[in-house]
Design a protein around this motif. Structure first.
Motif, PDB file in Angstrom:
ATOM      1  N   VAL A  19       0.866  -1.174   0.000  1.00  0.00           N
ATOM      2  CA  VAL A  19       0.000   0.000   0.000  1.00  0.00           C
ATOM      3  C   VAL A  19       0.902   1.223   0.000  1.00  0.00           C
ATOM      4  CG1 VAL A  19      -1.801   1.252   1.234  1.00  0.00           C
ATOM      5  CG2 VAL A  19      -1.765  -1.239   1.296  1.00  0.00           C
ATOM      6  N   ASP A  21       1.363   5.680  -1.578  1.00  0.00           N
ATOM      7  CA  ASP A  21       0.714   6.849  -2.155  1.00  0.00           C
ATOM      8  C   ASP A  21       1.678   7.816  -2.828  1.00  0.00           C
ATOM      9  OD1 ASP A  21       2.000   7.823   0.046  1.00  0.00           O
ATOM     10  OD2 ASP A  21       0.274   8.881   0.867  1.00  0.00           O
ATOM     11  N   MET A  38      -3.439   4.810  -2.700  1.00  0.00           N
ATOM     12  CA  MET A  38      -4.459   5.669  -2.097  1.00  0.00           C
ATOM     13  C   MET A  38      -4.929   6.670  -3.148  1.00  0.00           C
ATOM     14  SD  MET A  38      -4.291   4.288   0.816  1.00  0.00           S
ATOM     15  CE  MET A  38      -5.101   5.251   2.029  1.00  0.00           C
ATOM     16  N   SER A  39      -6.190   7.079  -3.034  1.00  0.00           N
ATOM     17  CA  SER A  39      -6.721   8.007  -4.040  1.00  0.00           C
ATOM     18  C   SER A  39      -6.042   9.363  -3.975  1.00  0.00           C
ATOM     19  CB  SER A  39      -8.227   8.167  -3.862  1.00  0.00           C
ATOM     20  OG  SER A  39      -8.520   8.758  -2.612  1.00  0.00           O
ATOM     21  N   ARG A  46      -0.701   5.776  -8.512  1.00  0.00           N
ATOM     22  CA  ARG A  46      -2.004   5.230  -8.924  1.00  0.00           C
ATOM     23  C   ARG A  46      -1.884   4.411 -10.203  1.00  0.00           C
ATOM     24  NH1 ARG A  46      -4.701  10.632  -7.546  1.00  0.00           N
ATOM     25  NH2 ARG A  46      -4.366  10.958  -9.743  1.00  0.00           N
ATOM     26  N   ASN A  56      -9.248   7.391   1.617  1.00  0.00           N
ATOM     27  CA  ASN A  56      -7.923   7.303   2.217  1.00  0.00           C
ATOM     28  C   ASN A  56      -7.953   6.560   3.546  1.00  0.00           C
ATOM     29  OD1 ASN A  56      -6.610   8.751   0.165  1.00  0.00           O
ATOM     30  ND2 ASN A  56      -7.404  10.657   0.989  1.00  0.00           N
ATOM     31  N   LEU A  58      -7.767   3.207   5.526  1.00  0.00           N
ATOM     32  CA  LEU A  58      -7.346   1.811   5.383  1.00  0.00           C
ATOM     33  C   LEU A  58      -8.297   0.846   6.083  1.00  0.00           C
ATOM     34  CD1 LEU A  58      -3.473   1.990   5.675  1.00  0.00           C
ATOM     35  CD2 LEU A  58      -4.861   1.548   3.662  1.00  0.00           C
TER      36      LEU A  58
END
Length: 135
Positions: A19, A21, A38-39, A46, A56, A58
């Motif tokens: 995971v 970002d 993460m967006s 991404r 965002n 988890l």
């Protein structure tokens, strides 16, 4: 460092989820078995990930995994139930107790025939049962 660690885990045969970002996470996301971005992360992260979370949080990701596992369990139970019903039908047909012709019930020779409406009703009841299992 993240990329080297990810490569060593994947090389040892482990299934790894990463995971991230940021730009520094992009290579590790691409190397992982499942990359999750993460967006709010960078475009590079991404694009490198297999999955992009819309939020965002988890905790929602863990809830999504629990729902996916529950769904997979329901699918396997339905598959096993279908195999069981099919095997019973095959056994009854093999013994001559289930006739392919549409007859209801003949007490003289104990043959059972099914009308198509009964199959439709059974499928409807099964769908209702599955819907109630999901709640």
């Amino acid at each position: 460092m993240k990329l080297a660690h990810m490569k060593s885990l994947v090389a040892s045969g482990r299934v790894v989820a990463m995971v991230g970002d940021g730009i520094n996470d992009a290579p590790a996301l691409a190397e992982a078995s499942v990359g999750v971005a993460m967006s709010s992360g960078t475009d590079v992260a991404r694009e490198s990930a297999d999955v992009v979370l819309l939020g965002n949080d988890l905790l929602k990701f863990t809830k999504t995994l629990a729902i996916a596992r529950w769904t997979r369990r329901i699918i396997w139970w339905n598959f096993a139930g279908t195999l069981g019903v099919d095997m019973v039908g095959i056994a009854l047909a093999f013994m001559g107790l289930l006739s392919p012709t549409p007859r209801c019930l003949h007490l003289r020779d104990f043959r059972v025939g099914l009308y198509p409406q009964f199959g439709t009703a059974a499928a409807t009841l099964r769908a209702v049962q599955q819907a109630s299992d999901e709640r």
